[in-house]
Scaffold this motif. Structure first.
Motif, PDB file in Angstrom:
ATOM      1  N   TRP A  35       8.685 -10.132  -0.154  1.00 24.97           N
ATOM      2  CA  TRP A  35       8.151  -9.915   1.182  1.00 24.97           C
ATOM      3  C   TRP A  35       8.149 -11.178   2.020  1.00 24.97           C
ATOM      4  O   TRP A  35       8.284 -11.114   3.248  1.00 24.97           O
ATOM      5  N   ALA A  36       7.993 -12.335   1.379  1.00 22.56           N
ATOM      6  CA  ALA A  36       8.011 -13.582   2.156  1.00 22.56           C
ATOM      7  C   ALA A  36       9.372 -13.782   2.808  1.00 22.56           C
ATOM      8  O   ALA A  36       9.475 -14.121   3.997  1.00 22.56           O
ATOM      9  N   LEU A  37      10.444 -13.551   2.042  1.00 23.45           N
ATOM     10  CA  LEU A  37      11.789 -13.685   2.596  1.00 23.45           C
ATOM     11  C   LEU A  37      12.056 -12.597   3.623  1.00 23.45           C
ATOM     12  O   LEU A  37      12.641 -12.847   4.688  1.00 23.45           O
ATOM     13  N   VAL A  66       1.975 -11.559   4.435  1.00 26.70           N
ATOM     14  CA  VAL A  66       2.981 -12.407   5.091  1.00 26.70           C
ATOM     15  C   VAL A  66       2.931 -12.244   6.608  1.00 26.70           C
ATOM     16  O   VAL A  66       2.950 -13.239   7.349  1.00 26.70           O
ATOM     17  N   VAL A  67       2.866 -11.000   7.102  1.00 21.31           N
ATOM     18  CA  VAL A  67       3.018 -10.752   8.539  1.00 21.31           C
ATOM     19  C   VAL A  67       1.698 -10.425   9.227  1.00 21.31           C
ATOM     20  O   VAL A  67       1.646 -10.346  10.458  1.00 21.31           O
ATOM     21  N   GLY A  68       0.614 -10.236   8.471  1.00 24.16           N
ATOM     22  CA  GLY A  68      -0.670  -9.884   9.063  1.00 24.16           C
ATOM     23  C   GLY A  68      -1.030  -8.439   8.759  1.00 24.16           C
ATOM     24  O   GLY A  68      -0.159  -7.589   8.562  1.00 24.16           O
ATOM     25  N   ALA A 111      12.903  10.848   0.106  1.00 22.46           N
ATOM     26  CA  ALA A 111      12.515   9.524   0.592  1.00 22.46           C
ATOM     27  C   ALA A 111      11.016   9.475   0.875  1.00 22.46           C
ATOM     28  O   ALA A 111      10.390  10.495   1.174  1.00 22.46           O
ATOM     29  N   LEU A 112      10.471   8.293   0.762  1.00 23.49           N
ATOM     30  CA  LEU A 112       9.080   8.015   1.129  1.00 23.49           C
ATOM     31  C   LEU A 112       9.096   7.043   2.294  1.00 23.49           C
ATOM     32  O   LEU A 112       9.697   5.965   2.207  1.00 23.49           O
ATOM     33  N   ARG A 113       8.440   7.414   3.393  1.00 25.21           N
ATOM     34  CA  ARG A 113       8.470   6.586   4.603  1.00 25.21           C
ATOM     35  C   ARG A 113       7.055   6.164   4.997  1.00 25.21           C
ATOM     36  O   ARG A 113       6.115   6.963   4.939  1.00 25.21           O
ATOM     37  N   LEU A 114       6.935   4.904   5.389  1.00 21.73           N
ATOM     38  CA  LEU A 114       5.713   4.388   6.007  1.00 21.73           C
ATOM     39  C   LEU A 114       6.016   4.067   7.459  1.00 21.73           C
ATOM     40  O   LEU A 114       6.998   3.371   7.760  1.00 21.73           O
ATOM     41  N   ARG A 115       5.170   4.588   8.357  1.00 20.70           N
ATOM     42  CA  ARG A 115       5.303   4.303   9.782  1.00 20.70           C
ATOM     43  C   ARG A 115       4.167   3.355  10.172  1.00 20.70           C
ATOM     44  O   ARG A 115       2.991   3.702  10.086  1.00 20.70           O
ATOM     45  N   VAL A 116       4.547   2.142  10.607  1.00 18.96           N
ATOM     46  CA  VAL A 116       3.593   1.075  10.862  1.00 18.96           C
ATOM     47  C   VAL A 116       3.394   0.928  12.367  1.00 18.96           C
ATOM     48  O   VAL A 116       4.347   0.627  13.097  1.00 18.96           O
ATOM     49  N   PRO A 117       2.172   1.133  12.889  1.00 25.99           N
ATOM     50  CA  PRO A 117       1.964   1.026  14.342  1.00 25.99           C
ATOM     51  C   PRO A 117       2.140  -0.414  14.810  1.00 25.99           C
ATOM     52  O   PRO A 117       1.506  -1.331  14.298  1.00 25.99           O
ATOM     53  N   VAL A 118       3.020  -0.600  15.795  1.00 23.19           N
ATOM     54  CA  VAL A 118       3.285  -1.947  16.303  1.00 23.19           C
ATOM     55  C   VAL A 118       3.228  -2.023  17.822  1.00 23.19           C
ATOM     56  O   VAL A 118       3.220  -3.121  18.380  1.00 23.19           O
ATOM     57  N   ASP A 119       3.194  -0.884  18.502  1.00 25.21           N
ATOM     58  CA  ASP A 119       3.134  -0.900  19.960  1.00 25.21           C
ATOM     59  C   ASP A 119       1.797  -1.477  20.422  1.00 25.21           C
ATOM     60  O   ASP A 119       0.738  -1.070  19.951  1.00 25.21           O
ATOM     61  N   ALA A 134     -12.945  -1.359   6.338  1.00 27.83           N
ATOM     62  CA  ALA A 134     -12.397  -0.187   5.647  1.00 27.83           C
ATOM     63  C   ALA A 134     -10.874  -0.214   5.676  1.00 27.83           C
ATOM     64  O   ALA A 134     -10.213   0.002   4.644  1.00 27.83           O
ATOM     65  N   LEU A 135     -10.294  -0.485   6.843  1.00 32.96           N
ATOM     66  CA  LEU A 135      -8.845  -0.482   6.982  1.00 32.96           C
ATOM     67  C   LEU A 135      -8.221  -1.607   6.161  1.00 32.96           C
ATOM     68  O   LEU A 135      -7.178  -1.418   5.516  1.00 32.96           O
ATOM     69  N   ARG A 136      -8.853  -2.762   6.171  1.00 31.10           N
ATOM     70  CA  ARG A 136      -8.339  -3.903   5.397  1.00 31.10           C
ATOM     71  C   ARG A 136      -8.336  -3.601   3.901  1.00 31.10           C
ATOM     72  O   ARG A 136      -7.364  -3.909   3.188  1.00 31.10           O
ATOM     73  N   SER A 137      -9.386  -2.982   3.394  1.00 33.41           N
ATOM     74  CA  SER A 137      -9.445  -2.706   1.954  1.00 33.41           C
ATOM     75  C   SER A 137      -8.478  -1.607   1.541  1.00 33.41           C
ATOM     76  O   SER A 137      -8.112  -1.505   0.371  1.00 33.41           O
ATOM     77  N   ALA A 138      -8.063  -0.767   2.497  1.00 33.50           N
ATOM     78  CA  ALA A 138      -7.081   0.283   2.216  1.00 33.50           C
ATOM     79  C   ALA A 138      -5.660  -0.167   2.511  1.00 33.50           C
ATOM     80  O   ALA A 138      -4.727   0.620   2.333  1.00 33.50           O
ATOM     81  N   ALA A 139      -5.491  -1.416   2.941  1.00 37.60           N
ATOM     82  CA  ALA A 139      -4.171  -1.924   3.349  1.00 37.60           C
ATOM     83  C   ALA A 139      -3.531  -1.033   4.395  1.00 37.60           C
ATOM     84  O   ALA A 139      -2.308  -0.892   4.453  1.00 37.60           O
ATOM     85  N   GLY A 140      -4.375  -0.408   5.226  1.00 37.61           N
ATOM     86  CA  GLY A 140      -3.885   0.426   6.310  1.00 37.61           C
ATOM     87  C   GLY A 140      -3.587   1.862   5.929  1.00 37.61           C
ATOM     88  O   GLY A 140      -3.300   2.682   6.809  1.00 37.61           O
ATOM     89  N   LEU A 141      -3.628   2.206   4.638  1.00 35.11           N
ATOM     90  CA  LEU A 141      -3.263   3.554   4.199  1.00 35.11           C
ATOM     91  C   LEU A 141      -4.446   4.502   4.352  1.00 35.11           C
ATOM     92  O   LEU A 141      -5.304   4.610   3.466  1.00 35.11           O
TER      93      LEU A 141
END
Length: 421
Positions: free
Chosen positions: A17-19, A134-136, A230-238, A311-318
């Motif tokens: 993930w760092a790279l 790595v990214v926040g 497939a397994l997809r994660l959609r990460v909110p960035v807007d 709560a969100l931090r401990s769930a890593a957003g999931l």
């Protein structure tokens, strides 16, 4: 077509993930060799469990949400075309579905399936938090989706303005993703051709054991081939999404302060109801503004945001999160070990928030410090030792036993040994 610059090749296994964060996150689409967080077996079990309530027809406002598209349309009552317990494996289901739809293309999607089972939820959480370090960390929930399709082109990612980045692990078959920059506008009509991509559209193709990523400024079209799973994660960035969430929270708090009965408020209008009358529109709007100002300045909003973040931090957003498990009797002789991350955050004078796997509760800070120290290294310890850590010598403290029971049910600790009676 992709070029070497868009591919990150490494030995099968965990993603670096760092790279990845340095080269691609929020920059360029990429294809990586990557071991998926969950295998076909758990994905099949989640899909069967998610689909069970939908076999009788469409359900609204529930999670997980299941949709089956066959040919050119969505089936409102898919019935036996959905997987069930008679399909022993995912391959069995795909073979059965292919024969029952008479060779037409299909796509089965399951939205937010991970809430049904802690094991795959935690496996995905453990994988993705390597990226967040790595990214926040995300400040809004990350959406998950299972896609099971063959000979099907989905245009859902092309119709609206993009707001989420995507990470897609391919577990079976092959998936092509057509991508184009939001600033370039919608693509030509030729995008509908699954075998020909128009100019200005980039194609990434991945098979089993590969991961596709694209940033949040790309529209996309999915093309499922060869019985793709497939397994997809959609990460909110807007950048607008957090403000929308805050607006909704403020509206909820203001509405609660007004003690409304749930009906839509109407302002008076007509003869004798001037805009600046005591009961007219202007005084009511001014009162609403005061309510909003009081809410924004109040401690309740700040505390809700703190708790929400923990709560969100401990769930890593999931989110949503799986339900707690059943408790077990705790005695001074029970041996335990900390098995989950505990996120701690101050919560006013002498109090702190503890968040475990997306669940939140509060503790006195002094007691929390001593209990956390007794559990912090993850080594095996006894319930009696944790009780003694509070300093009063009682090895059967009911408050400590209740706390440890809560931590066990929230999967923050595991029982190493249950003493025989």
């Amino acid at each position: 077509m992709t070029t070497p610059a868009q591919e990150l090749r490494q030995a099968p296994g965990d993603v670096d993930w760092a790279l990845f964060g340095k080269r691609y996150w929020d920059r360029e689409p990429a294809r990586l060799d990557a071991r998926p967080p969950v295998g076909l077996g758990p994905v099949h079990a989640l899909t069967v469990q998610s689909c069970a309530p939908f076999r009788a027809g469409t359900r609204f406002w529930v999670m997980p949400d299941v949709r089956l598209l066959v040919g050119d349309g969505r089936l409102r009552a898919p019935g036996t075309l959905l997987p069930d317990t008679t399909d022993r494996t995912l391959d069995d289901y795909l073979h059965r579905l292919d024969s029952e739809v008479s060779g037409r293309g299909y796509l089965l999607t399951v939205h937010q399936p991970l809430l049904l089972d802690f094991a795959p939820w935690s496996a995905v959480r453990d994988t993705i938090r390597g990226l967040w370090r790595v990214v926040g960390w995300p400040n809004l929930p990350v959406e998950t989706e299972i896609l099971i399709g063959d000979r099907f082109t989905r245009h859902a990612g092309a119709t609206g303005a993009p707001t989420h980045a995507a990470l897609t692990w391919v577990l079976r078959g092959r998936m092509d993703v057509r991508l184009w920059d939001e600033r370039d506008g919608p693509p030509p009509a030729a995008i509908a051709d699954p075998d020909r991509a128009p100019d200005g559209v980039r194609t990434l193709s991945a098979g089993a054991g590969e991961l596709l990523y694209w940033p949040g400024d790309r529209r996309h079209v999915d093309i499922c081939r060869e019985g793709c799973v497939a397994l997809r994660l959609r990460v909110p960035v807007d950048r607008r999404l957090p403000f929308t969430a805050l607006r909704d929270l403020l509206a909820e708090l203001v509405h609660g302060r007004q003690d409304n009965d749930g009906t839509v408020p109407y302002f008076p209008f007509g003869p004798g109801s001037r805009i600046d009358d005591r009961d007219g529109v202007l005084p009511r709007l001014n009162a609403l503004g005061e309510e909003l100002r009081t809410t924004v300045d109040g401690e309740r909003l700040r505390r809700m945001l703190r708790v929400r973040w923990a709560a969100l931090r401990s769930a890593a957003g999931l989110e949503p999160i799986p339900v707690p498990r059943e408790g077990v009797p705790m005695t001074p002789r029970t041996r335990i070990r900390r098995s989950g991350e505990i996120v701690r955050m101050p919560d006013g004078p002498g109090r702190e928030v503890w968040a475990v796997n997306g669940n939140v509760f509060t503790l006195p800070t002094a007691a929390g410090d001593r209990v956390f120290a007794a559990l912090s290294d993850g080594g095996e310890t006894g319930v009696a030792d944790v009780c003694r850590a509070l300093g009063d010598g009682d090895t059967n403290d009911r408050n400590v036993l209740a706390l440890l029971d809560k931590l066990y049910r929230l999967r923050g600790i595991d029982v190493v040994e249950v003493p025989s009676r």
